[in-house]
Design a protein around this motif. Sequence first.
Motif, PDB file in Angstrom:
ATOM      1  N   ALA A   1     -12.831  56.871  37.487  1.00  0.00           N
ATOM      2  CA  ALA A   1     -13.048  56.810  36.091  1.00  0.00           C
ATOM      3  C   ALA A   1     -13.903  55.678  35.855  1.00  0.00           C
ATOM      4  N   ALA A   2     -13.902  54.527  36.766  1.00  0.00           N
ATOM      5  CA  ALA A   2     -15.130  53.510  36.412  1.00  0.00           C
ATOM      6  C   ALA A   2     -16.419  53.907  36.708  1.00  0.00           C
ATOM      7  N   LEU A   3     -16.461  54.867  37.363  1.00  0.00           N
ATOM      8  CA  LEU A   3     -17.956  55.475  37.755  1.00  0.00           C
ATOM      9  C   LEU A   3     -18.463  55.876  36.307  1.00  0.00           C
ATOM     10  N   THR A   4     -20.126  56.197  36.570  1.00  0.00           N
ATOM     11  CA  THR A   4     -20.618  57.129  35.442  1.00  0.00           C
ATOM     12  C   THR A   4     -20.124  58.517  35.531  1.00  0.00           C
ATOM     13  N   ASN A   5     -20.220  59.114  34.386  1.00  0.00           N
ATOM     14  CA  ASN A   5     -19.830  60.569  34.415  1.00  0.00           C
ATOM     15  C   ASN A   5     -20.311  61.398  35.351  1.00  0.00           C
ATOM     16  N   THR A   6     -21.919  61.241  35.775  1.00  0.00           N
ATOM     17  CA  THR A   6     -22.285  62.055  36.686  1.00  0.00           C
ATOM     18  C   THR A   6     -21.792  61.564  38.141  1.00  0.00           C
TER      19      THR A   6
ATOM     20  N   ALA B   1      -7.721  61.723  33.096  1.00  0.00           N
ATOM     21  CA  ALA B   1      -7.331  62.713  32.162  1.00  0.00           C
ATOM     22  C   ALA B   1      -6.330  61.909  31.192  1.00  0.00           C
ATOM     23  N   PRO B   2      -7.033  60.991  30.353  1.00  0.00           N
ATOM     24  CA  PRO B   2      -5.979  60.467  29.245  1.00  0.00           C
ATOM     25  C   PRO B   2      -5.806  61.235  28.468  1.00  0.00           C
ATOM     26  N   ALA B   3      -4.520  61.058  27.795  1.00  0.00           N
ATOM     27  CA  ALA B   3      -3.995  61.752  26.639  1.00  0.00           C
ATOM     28  C   ALA B   3      -4.671  61.341  25.185  1.00  0.00           C
ATOM     29  N   ASP B   4      -5.356  60.314  24.985  1.00  0.00           N
ATOM     30  CA  ASP B   4      -5.692  59.866  23.788  1.00  0.00           C
ATOM     31  C   ASP B   4      -7.219  60.524  23.410  1.00  0.00           C
ATOM     32  N   VAL B   5      -8.264  59.926  24.521  1.00  0.00           N
ATOM     33  CA  VAL B   5      -9.702  60.485  24.234  1.00  0.00           C
ATOM     34  C   VAL B   5     -10.269  61.128  25.592  1.00  0.00           C
ATOM     35  N   PRO B   6      -9.693  62.338  25.855  1.00  0.00           N
ATOM     36  CA  PRO B   6     -10.291  63.070  26.986  1.00  0.00           C
ATOM     37  C   PRO B   6     -11.822  63.009  26.772  1.00  0.00           C
ATOM     38  N   GLY B   7     -12.402  62.451  28.006  1.00  0.00           N
ATOM     39  CA  GLY B   7     -13.994  62.695  28.058  1.00  0.00           C
ATOM     40  C   GLY B   7     -14.613  63.662  28.938  1.00  0.00           C
ATOM     41  N   PRO B   8     -15.742  63.579  28.920  1.00  0.00           N
ATOM     42  CA  PRO B   8     -16.466  64.423  29.941  1.00  0.00           C
ATOM     43  C   PRO B   8     -15.811  64.347  31.317  1.00  0.00           C
ATOM     44  N   VAL B   9     -15.437  63.468  31.817  1.00  0.00           N
ATOM     45  CA  VAL B   9     -14.956  63.552  33.263  1.00  0.00           C
ATOM     46  C   VAL B   9     -13.685  64.320  32.991  1.00  0.00           C
ATOM     47  N   ALA B  10     -12.716  64.226  32.176  1.00  0.00           N
ATOM     48  CA  ALA B  10     -11.495  64.795  32.043  1.00  0.00           C
ATOM     49  C   ALA B  10     -11.697  66.438  32.050  1.00  0.00           C
ATOM     50  N   THR B  11     -12.763  66.956  31.584  1.00  0.00           N
ATOM     51  CA  THR B  11     -13.257  68.297  31.379  1.00  0.00           C
ATOM     52  C   THR B  11     -13.608  68.620  32.773  1.00  0.00           C
ATOM     53  N   VAL B  12     -14.414  67.909  33.669  1.00  0.00           N
ATOM     54  CA  VAL B  12     -14.677  68.376  34.857  1.00  0.00           C
ATOM     55  C   VAL B  12     -13.634  68.138  35.678  1.00  0.00           C
ATOM     56  N   PHE B  13     -12.686  67.356  35.650  1.00  0.00           N
ATOM     57  CA  PHE B  13     -11.649  67.329  36.415  1.00  0.00           C
ATOM     58  C   PHE B  13     -10.496  68.547  36.216  1.00  0.00           C
ATOM     59  N   ARG B  14     -10.303  68.808  34.860  1.00  0.00           N
ATOM     60  CA  ARG B  14      -9.510  69.958  34.843  1.00  0.00           C
ATOM     61  C   ARG B  14     -10.204  71.054  35.399  1.00  0.00           C
TER      62      ARG B  14
END
Length: 748
Positions: A307-312, A342-355
Amino acid sequence: MGGPDLVLTASLRPAALDARRGIVRLHPEVLTALGLRPGDPVGLAGRRVTAAIAAASEPEGAPGLLHADDLTLGNLGVRDGGEVTAGPVPVTAADRVVLAGPPQVVAAVSPELLRLALLGKVVTTGDDVSLLPQDVLPDAAARGLLTAARQSLANRVGYAWTSTLLTVITAEPASPTRVTMDTIVGWEHGPATHGSAAPRAPSPARDTPSPRAAAPTWAEPAALARTTDTPAPSVEELPGLRSQAEELTELLDLGFHHREVLRRLGTTVALGVLLDGPSGSGKSALVHAVAARVGARVRSLWGPELAALTNTAAAEQLRAAAAAVRTDGPAVLLVTDVEALAPADVPGPVATVFRQVVAETVAAGVAVVCTTGRLDAVDSALRTPDMLSLRITVPLPDAALRREQLEMLTRRVPLDEDVQLDEVAARTPGFVAADLASLVREAGVRAALRQKTVERPSMTMADLHAALEVVRPTTMAASTLELASVTLDDVGDLVEVKQTLTESVLWPLTYPDTFARLGVQPPRGVLLYGPPGCGKTYLVTALAGSGRANVLSVKGSELLSKWVGESERAVRELFRRAREAAPTLVFLDEVDALAPVRGQATDGGTADRVVAAMLTELDGVEALRNVVVVGATNRPDLIDPALLRPGRLERLVYVPPPDAAARAEILRAASRAVPLAPDVDLDALAGDLDGFSAADCAALVREAALAAMRESLTAATVTTAHVTVARTRVRPSLDPAQVAWLAAYAAR
């Protein structure tokens, strides 16, 4: 050593900021005599020869003392008060350093991270060193690296990282050397760095091969993988997790080895698992043990690091790891601390890729196990049937399980006859397996430092007691409460109040099985009320010292915030921590500020929402097991009545001002360490202190001691004359009108 060496007296300084960081403190005059400046290396000789980093001690201290921690004294082979020869020593940059350590630490800490932990330290072959970075006198360019190293070590090793000790097997050159970013640092019989001056971030993925599985070829970038030969634990070595292990074993065995049965039945199995439980409870060890049992390989990803890395970059590494894990043989993709991805509060682009990666990996027949210590912080979208369809919970161990875990952790430790593991298990509420391992390790370090020359050393109960003073449960890591060593026996008088508190607070926390056997619901909470200074907070401190429970203490105003929703979140977080650390005593001081009567505040409804959150936590759908709430206030009439009904703060306990007999007991307790002259009559003095609270009595004793000091700094006793002077300075603080009103409120 060469040059103007000096013989100094070793002084153990265990509470110093630089403890276990390879630093010794010398008087400024000694530094000048040795020709050293703070930050320079200093050679030390006792029974052994070692070196450390010199720092300045307080100028008003004794010049002949060398302040060092237990680790440095152990490396010297001397005890507190022993003689140490100190002198300047030439130190060169280390070319190569090889260390040995516990297997679980070797598996978790990469050579690059290990080099950061040693950066700037002076090491000698045979020394013991810690993982604590030398951040007291760091190089300016290394400050950011050391901050990142501390966080990574805490996340990878857990709470035990602060007490883990490593041994320097080889240090080249042979003389004392300083670790730099060009030093090749490695584990004995394990991986090593390449000596590059440019630091590399530890890899978020690593492979741990199963001893029962064939070693398949993993098609993956070299930067993503790190393979170790550390064997996985067996399920038998994980007491308290056997039922969870059986459930996970059945699922993986069916999905890996019996898919033909599923095909005949016209169905499939989804190998997505969400494993939740307190941090350090053994979730990752459980996955490795089960994978070894079913003959599968494990690839680990650490969520916060990705999660500390850039989204790409994070998306690329996720897809690369998923592609690698699907290449050959039964495999498990283990994602630890999944709430970061995959945080519950504000899922970001990484969460989408992870799912997407989880769904594709599970569909490919690979097991995906995600672990978390905060289930409410995980995106609920992961709990769909095609992703993490199975949830397995690892509970907090009770006293019986802690006893079993202690037996497993000490099975190879020579224990003295006085060691009572039952007592240790009873005194460790809220401890998880990692905390108990840290406790045993800390006790072992103390035993080793005490018995370096003994042929057959052993661990005693005193070593475990000493370790209990410094090792705290992971669930209490955010608590800064320091408990005094007092019990209810130290509270003068208040016999009825102490009996009520014992029944309402200590019994539910100490004997929950008895309440369950009798079918009685224990009290949920207690409200202490009375005049200011009459010992309400002191009573709670004594309760904490009497019972074997964790204590969370907050003032009502500390939970209030001007931001919408933050106050309610603080209340929920407080009770979440209390559940995790159970059995727990939650102390709410000045509770009238936290839960005022609803409908009367002018703060936009914040207080009303906080009261609602309190009521929900105390008596809501989610059970509050092994948690007792104690509130304290001077104004019980300002508290919302709904908080005082049965099932919440149902026991109202009036703490009255002390009478003459109680004041005498308080004076005796306050003067226990004060040398009173024979002419001081505490009983007669107590009779003259009408209107004095307990705090006033303690202040009177303190002021009398100060009067003796003003008269003479060499005074040996406190006399009646000093007490008379103190009477002119300390006035009674009790308001008769307030005392009368509270007494009438208690009589209703």
